[in-house]
Design a protein around this motif. Sequence first.
Motif: not given
Ligand code: AMP
Length: 153
Positions: A22-26, A44-48, A131-133
Amino acid sequence: MKKMTSEDVFKKNIMELVIPADKVAHVQSINPLEHALLVLMKTGYSAIPVLDRDSRLQGVISKTLILNNIVGIERIEYEKLGERIVESAMKKNPPLLRVGDDLLSAIKLSIDHAFICIEDDKGIFQGILPRSSLLKFLNHYLRDISRSVTDQP
Ligand code: AMP
């Protein structure tokens, strides 16, 4: 805070690192490319992820995939943004894990992908693991180890 052990790392439940659905843009595969581009620009995401109406993962859409889809021989055919749907441009079979999969599988997939999609055993989309998490979690663990090494007499 309690220091992490290697066992904590190997047994880590990946769902604790996941951004819930529910927090993921799609977008949906039947949406026009224009809609997908707007969502990508505004978030601002490059992929969803791309889902169907029943919340099943269909693929991933990105700004690059959209631009590649509308580029003509001599110009960018912007009118195609309203004519074509996401399905025509999305990447199918994106990196995917199941809810019970382990952290090592996630790390392996993350080498080549900025995020991994997660589904349950019924194939319903549960969220994404960026990946950042993973890096944040591993950084925490490695810092704990380096502190224990330097703390030793
Ligand atoms: P981050 O590691 O947070 O930079 O996220 C890596 C990638 O995951 C982002 O460039 C997006 O493509 C995707 N992403 C992260 N958070 C979201 C979100 N809330 N909804 C959709 N895509 C996400």
